[in-house]
Design a protein around this motif. Structure first.
Motif, PDB file in Angstrom:
ATOM      1  N   ARG A   1       0.836  -1.206   0.000  1.00 13.78           N
ATOM      2  CA  ARG A   1       0.000   0.000   0.000  1.00 13.78           C
ATOM      3  C   ARG A   1       0.874   1.260   0.000  1.00 13.78           C
ATOM      4  O   ARG A   1       0.677   2.176  -0.786  1.00 13.78           O
ATOM      5  CB  ARG A   1      -0.908  -0.033   1.237  1.00 13.78           C
ATOM      6  CG  ARG A   1      -1.997   1.007   1.173  1.00 13.78           C
ATOM      7  CD  ARG A   1      -2.904   0.913   2.369  1.00 13.78           C
ATOM      8  NE  ARG A   1      -4.122   0.190   2.062  1.00 13.78           N
ATOM      9  CZ  ARG A   1      -4.740  -0.622   2.904  1.00 13.78           C
ATOM     10  NH1 ARG A   1      -4.224  -0.863   4.092  1.00 13.78           N
ATOM     11  NH2 ARG A   1      -5.868  -1.197   2.563  1.00 13.78           N
ATOM     12  N   ARG A  44       1.075   3.961  -3.057  1.00  9.49           N
ATOM     13  CA  ARG A  44       0.704   5.369  -2.844  1.00  9.49           C
ATOM     14  C   ARG A  44       1.815   6.277  -3.353  1.00  9.49           C
ATOM     15  O   ARG A  44       1.568   7.308  -3.962  1.00  9.49           O
ATOM     16  CB  ARG A  44       0.469   5.614  -1.350  1.00  9.49           C
ATOM     17  CG  ARG A  44      -0.725   4.837  -0.831  1.00  9.49           C
ATOM     18  CD  ARG A  44      -1.715   5.728  -0.103  1.00  9.49           C
ATOM     19  NE  ARG A  44      -3.002   5.078  -0.013  1.00  9.49           N
ATOM     20  CZ  ARG A  44      -3.449   4.442   1.083  1.00  9.49           C
ATOM     21  NH1 ARG A  44      -2.695   4.409   2.170  1.00  9.49           N
ATOM     22  NH2 ARG A  44      -4.626   3.875   1.079  1.00  9.49           N
ATOM     23  N   CYS A  52       1.703   6.438  -7.045  1.00 12.55           N
ATOM     24  CA  CYS A  52       0.609   7.297  -7.497  1.00 12.55           C
ATOM     25  C   CYS A  52       1.043   8.765  -7.504  1.00 12.55           C
ATOM     26  O   CYS A  52       0.637   9.540  -8.355  1.00 12.55           O
ATOM     27  CB  CYS A  52      -0.615   7.146  -6.602  1.00 12.55           C
ATOM     28  SG  CYS A  52      -1.400   5.550  -6.801  1.00 12.55           S
ATOM     29  N   THR A  67      -4.088   5.972 -10.120  1.00  9.78           N
ATOM     30  CA  THR A  67      -4.759   5.801  -8.826  1.00  9.78           C
ATOM     31  C   THR A  67      -4.656   4.334  -8.417  1.00  9.78           C
ATOM     32  O   THR A  67      -4.503   3.458  -9.261  1.00  9.78           O
ATOM     33  CB  THR A  67      -6.247   6.182  -8.900  1.00  9.78           C
ATOM     34  OG1 THR A  67      -6.870   5.350  -9.889  1.00  9.78           O
ATOM     35  CG2 THR A  67      -6.440   7.646  -9.245  1.00  9.78           C
TER      36      THR A  67
END
Ligand code: ASP
Ligand code: MG
Length: 433
Positions: free
Chosen positions: A318, A322, A325, A332
């Motif tokens: 995660r 992120r 991104c 996304t």
């Protein structure tokens, strides 16, 4: 005189009584006229206890000291095992990896075996002794103690068998063999008599926990068949062997469930060379093991890259995603932590069609939605919701009539495998690295 190499896993040498019974097995094999080598694991959950103990001392033990610590588990068992055999009136000798030079690379905690000095084992066998070898451990060229990774005694088993040219090896464990599905989830599951190395590797990477994937790969490379059998009785277990033509007649041999998966979808990824490489380079650099990868083109210039990882890796993934991104404009990320994967595995898929259809129909009959599909030459996997995992496994197991005594009838027609592949829509599926 043929050589038998047997291995007793932790659950088969969990206490002194079980060590005696493992010793008895080795002695009986010798009385039947074989030369016997036994590879043993640490007793019961010793390795876990040692890991826990280290955790009580420090949050960050060095990998070297960890290996020093963990290798002691197996050293206890070899000595007790040799004593038990001698107590039965048969000469025996135990060896640590250092003593018989099980040479590995220097990757502590995950070392790879390079070679074994077979001479010392053969010499002892010729002198009439039962040879006991510590599983899971190795030494580097310079004598540093290493370990092979959890469950690594199986690697020792296969490596020793290959080194001394044994015709096959025996893996004594707490299960009867390899089943058509996990019997705890599918009560009607049946024991399989013979399965190929490739099928076994697919099964274990798709969630069946019977045998370490690396050990089977090693067995395949050296063509050492493994007999997986129970240490509690004498019935035949499952032979893991190289393939024969006749084995292709069985369309699906077994089903498996991977229960704890997380899914990640990176959307609006620019559809140009190097994007996938960038994403997976970051994951690889963080040592994250990626399960299945699927890339779909959504609009002419944009793609969605979806992949699955073990649920335990999600927090790290995660964070990385992120960051990606923020670095790649427009991208996304979406995360799902409630996924599972049901797979069917069988060599016969290479020549029979209709396998995918049968699997999908089984899932549909239970109202189970398929999130993604991936295939290899000998397996089809569907990613589904975790809550439906056990049900999916049972439905698919039933659909291929795996629980029955007789072999599943090949309702399917014999022809090329491309028809099956088409069913995976326009997705490009890639196997994990
Ligand atoms: N004792 C080690 C472990 O528990 C190695 C093995 O059992 O194969 O992982
Ligand atoms: Mg163990």
């Amino acid at each position: 005189m043929s050589i038998v190499v047997m291995k007793f896993g932790g659950t088969s040498v969990a206490d002194s009584e079980m060590i005696r019974s493992a010793a008895r097995r080795a002695v009986q094999a010798r009385q039947r006229g074989h030369k016997v080598v036994a590879v043993v694991s640490a007793m019961g959950n010793t390795t876990d206890r040692l890991i826990d103990l280290a955790g009580q001392i420090t949050r960050r033990p060095s990998r070297r000291e960890m290996d020093q610590l963990l290798s002691t588990g197996e050293q206890v068992t070899i000595a007790l095992m040799a004593m038990a055999i001698e107590d039965m009136g048969v000469p025996s000798v135990s060896f640590t990896a250092g003593q018989i030079r099980i040479i590995t690379d220097d990757v502590h905690g995950q070392a790879k075996i390079r070679r074994i000095n077979a001479h010392s084992i053969v010499r002892e066998l010729d002198a009439g002794r039962i040879v006991i070898v510590a599983g899971f451990q190795g030494v580097t060229e310079t004598g540093e103690v290493t370990t092979l990774g959890r469950g690594g005694s199986n690697l020792t088993l296969v490596a020793v068998a290959a080194a001394i040219d044994a015709k096959f090896c025996e893996n004594y464990t707490d299960v009867d063999g390899v089943y058509t599905a996990d019997p705890r989830l599918v009560p009607g599951a049946r024991k399989i008599d013979r399965i190929t190395y490739d099928e076994m590797m697919e099964l274990s990477s798709q969630g069946a926990s019977v045998l370490h994937n690396r050990a089977v790969g090693f067995a395949k490379k050296h063509n050492v068949p493994i007999h997986v059998r129970s240490s509690l009785h004498n019935r035949r277990g499952t032979m893991i062997v190289s393939e024969t033509e006749e084995m292709e007649r069985i369309v699906v041999n077994a089903v498996a469930l991977k229960k704890h998966l997380a899914g990640i979808s990176l959307k609006n990824v620019p559809d140009r060379p190097g994007m996938a490489a960038t994403v997976f380079h970051a994951l690889a650099a963080a040592k994250i093991v990626v399960d299945d990868i699927i890339q779909t083109e959504t609009t002419p210039k944009l793609a969605t890259i979806s992949f699955t990882v073990d649920l335990s890796a999600l927090p790290a993934v995660r964070k990385l995603c992120r960051k990606m991104c923020r670095q790649i404009k427009g991208v996304t990320a979406e995360f799902e932590k409630d996924l599972a994967k049901v797979s069917v595995v069988g060599l016969g898929m290479r020549v029979h069609t209709g396998v995918a259809e049968r699997m999908f129909a089984a899932l549909a009959s239970g109202g189970i939605n398929i999130r993604d599909i991936t295939t290899s030459e000998i397996k089809i996997s569907c990613i589904i919701k975790r809550a439906e995992g056990a049900k999916a496994l049972r439905l698919v197991h039933d659909a291929f009539e795996l629980g029955r005594k007789k072999k599943p009838a090949a309702k399917t027609t014999k022809k090329k495998k491309t028809a099956k592949k088409k069913k995976t829509k326009k997705k490009t599926a890639a196997k994990k690295k």
